[in-house]
Design a protein around this motif. Structure first.
Motif, mmCIF file in Angstrom:
data_model
loop_
_atom_site.group_PDB
_atom_site.id
_atom_site.type_symbol
_atom_site.label_atom_id
_atom_site.label_comp_id
_atom_site.label_asym_id
_atom_site.label_seq_id
_atom_site.Cartn_x
_atom_site.Cartn_y
_atom_site.Cartn_z
ATOM 1 N N HIS A 1 23.009 1.242 25.867
ATOM 2 C CA HIS A 1 23.161 2.321 25.223
ATOM 3 C C HIS A 1 23.478 1.134 23.677
ATOM 4 O O HIS A 1 23.503 0.277 23.716
ATOM 5 C CB HIS A 1 24.600 3.333 24.800
ATOM 6 N N SER A 2 22.986 2.347 22.393
ATOM 7 C CA SER A 2 23.790 1.495 21.006
ATOM 8 C C SER A 2 24.137 2.440 19.974
ATOM 9 O O SER A 2 23.450 3.770 20.165
ATOM 10 C CB SER A 2 21.910 0.666 20.489
ATOM 11 N N PHE A 3 25.137 2.282 19.251
ATOM 12 C CA PHE A 3 25.111 3.359 17.940
ATOM 13 C C PHE A 3 26.169 2.002 16.868
ATOM 14 O O PHE A 3 26.693 1.603 17.038
ATOM 15 C CB PHE A 3 26.385 3.899 19.191
ATOM 16 N N GLY A 4 25.848 2.718 15.692
ATOM 17 C CA GLY A 4 26.269 2.601 14.557
ATOM 18 C C GLY A 4 24.848 2.811 13.393
ATOM 19 O O GLY A 4 24.424 3.671 13.466
ATOM 20 N N ILE A 5 25.215 2.045 12.443
ATOM 21 C CA ILE A 5 24.817 2.605 11.299
ATOM 22 C C ILE A 5 23.042 1.440 11.965
ATOM 23 O O ILE A 5 23.248 0.518 12.102
ATOM 24 C CB ILE A 5 25.132 2.473 10.052
ATOM 25 N N HIS B 1 16.296 7.801 24.767
ATOM 26 C CA HIS B 1 16.723 9.227 24.013
ATOM 27 C C HIS B 1 17.647 8.218 22.195
ATOM 28 O O HIS B 1 18.047 7.251 22.534
ATOM 29 C CB HIS B 1 17.650 9.282 24.371
ATOM 30 N N PHE B 2 16.044 8.845 21.435
ATOM 31 C CA PHE B 2 16.824 8.314 20.861
ATOM 32 C C PHE B 2 17.824 9.448 19.131
ATOM 33 O O PHE B 2 17.177 10.488 19.561
ATOM 34 C CB PHE B 2 16.026 7.726 19.662
ATOM 35 N N PHE B 3 18.446 9.148 18.955
ATOM 36 C CA PHE B 3 18.763 10.262 17.511
ATOM 37 C C PHE B 3 19.773 9.748 16.140
ATOM 38 O O PHE B 3 20.514 8.890 16.637
ATOM 39 C CB PHE B 3 20.327 11.133 18.647
ATOM 40 N N SER B 4 19.439 10.092 15.637
ATOM 41 C CA SER B 4 19.999 9.538 14.371
ATOM 42 C C SER B 4 20.277 11.400 13.173
ATOM 43 O O SER B 4 19.766 11.799 13.300
ATOM 44 C CB SER B 4 18.681 8.786 13.838
ATOM 45 N N SER B 5 21.097 10.965 12.926
ATOM 46 C CA SER B 5 21.258 10.525 10.488
ATOM 47 C C SER B 5 21.280 10.513 9.955
ATOM 48 O O SER B 5 22.495 9.350 10.206
ATOM 49 C CB SER B 5 23.365 12.063 11.203
ATOM 50 N N GLU B 6 20.268 10.392 8.696
ATOM 51 C CA GLU B 6 20.351 9.653 7.980
ATOM 52 C C GLU B 6 20.663 10.467 6.229
ATOM 53 O O GLU B 6 20.209 11.833 6.074
ATOM 54 C CB GLU B 6 19.197 9.693 7.774
ATOM 55 N N ILE C 1 22.641 5.520 13.656
ATOM 56 C CA ILE C 1 22.152 5.590 15.399
ATOM 57 C C ILE C 1 22.542 5.945 15.666
ATOM 58 O O ILE C 1 24.059 5.417 15.924
ATOM 59 C CB ILE C 1 21.237 4.872 15.031
ATOM 60 N N ASN C 2 22.376 6.363 17.193
ATOM 61 C CA ASN C 2 22.729 6.530 18.775
ATOM 62 C C ASN C 2 22.125 6.541 19.460
ATOM 63 O O ASN C 2 20.749 7.631 20.009
ATOM 64 C CB ASN C 2 23.430 8.388 18.205
ATOM 65 N N ASN C 3 21.777 5.224 20.164
ATOM 66 C CA ASN C 3 20.622 5.569 21.129
ATOM 67 C C ASN C 3 21.050 4.933 22.653
ATOM 68 O O ASN C 3 22.090 4.840 22.356
ATOM 69 C CB ASN C 3 19.706 4.499 20.810
ATOM 70 N N ALA C 4 19.535 5.800 23.462
ATOM 71 C CA ALA C 4 20.070 5.808 25.237
ATOM 72 C C ALA C 4 18.749 5.042 25.574
ATOM 73 O O ALA C 4 17.629 5.967 25.279
ATOM 74 C CB ALA C 4 20.870 6.761 25.823
#
Length: 280
Positions: free
Chosen positions: A133-137, A83-88, A108-111
């Motif tokens: 998970h991963s989260f950050g710029i 699951h990949f979600f990003s706000s640019e 970016i917020n990934n799972a």
């Protein structure tokens, strides 16, 4: 005008893509597709600033070896689910009617859910499927854009060419825990598909085209290509364990820094000083 029409046909003609070994496409490109509708009515032509936010969601769960899909992975419940979600966030400075500069910062917020990275696909434990998970710029991008037709002429059809640089600001060594059984967990770099960056400095090229349907509505096509000269970033793919002999032999023991391409089609709708965009 004929040349512009040919460019649009090229942009929208890419409707087939071969599967790759692992999904590694990140949030680069897309925010600038909204600029055309703002400029085309002439109200904001010339100098000025435009702020945009582009949200992108992506899910992958199907497995391929080349063009062959391994449907048994889903049937057996051993598929990997990303699951990949990003706000640019994009800030564009319009220098004049045709030239503009853009700065883009993705958050970016990934799972990633799997069995094989943890207990193993053959495990019968109800705890075998775990997530990382991963989260950050992500990787920041700066680009310059030029309209092939002066927007002041209010043409229904226009194409914007862009070139820029992508900087390795996203964490490409992001770590999380991999559970090997109920009592043992190992800290290691998460899979490349959910890393926040790729560790390379790249060159971006773009073509953004729009066609005006009405004063407030237009459709667009966006073509984006990222050229990454660096081949590997040195991060282990073994998820905290020692790399296998076969991985070392095939050069897959470290993460690659791939080129990337993206084709997008969508529509824009403006409402006074706000503009909404959607696409696939």
């Amino acid at each position: 005008m004929r040349q512009i029409f040919i460019l649009i046909i090229i942009l929208i003609s890419f409707n087939k893509a071969d599967a790759q070994g692992c999904v590694a496409i990140r949030s680069n490109g897309g925010t600038c597709t909204m600029d055309g509708h703002i400029e085309m009515d002439g109200e904001n032509s010339g100098k000025g600033w435009v702020f945009g936010m582009n949200n992108r969601y992506f899910k992958s769960y199907r497995h391929f070896a080349g063009k062959e899909e391994h449907k048994d992975r889903v049937k057996n419940g051993t598929e990997v689910i990303n699951h990949f979600f990003s706000s640019e966030l994009g800030l564009t400075h319009q220098m004049n009617n045709r030239w503009s500069l853009g700065f883009y910062l993705p958050v970016i917020n990934n799972a990633r859910s799997s069995m094989y990275e943890h207990y193993g696909n053959s495990s019968t434990s109800p705890n075998a499927r775990r997530s990382t998970h991963s989260f950050g710029i992500g990787d920041v991008r700066v680009a310059a854009y030029y309209w092939l037709v002066d927007p002041v002429k209010k043409s229904k059809l226009n194409v914007q060419a862009g070139i820029g640089i992508k900087l390795p600001t996203g964490d490409y060594k992001y770590t999380d825990y991999f559970h090997k059984n109920d009592s043992l967990k190992i800290l290691g770099p998460v899979d490349q598909s959910i890393q926040l960056g790729d560790g390379g400095t790249g060159i971006t090229t773009e073509l953004n085209a729009y066609y005006r349907i009405s004063k407030r509505m237009s459709v667009y096509a966006n073509g984006f290509y990222l050229l990454n000269p660096r081949e590997h970033n040195g991060v282990s793919t073994a998820r905290g364990s020692a790399p296998s002999a076969s991985a070392i032999a095939y050069g897959s023991d470290v993460m690659s820094v791939p080129d990337q391409y993206m084709i997008r089609l969508g529509a824009n709708l403006s409402a006074k000083k706000l503009m909404f965009s959607a696409g696939m």
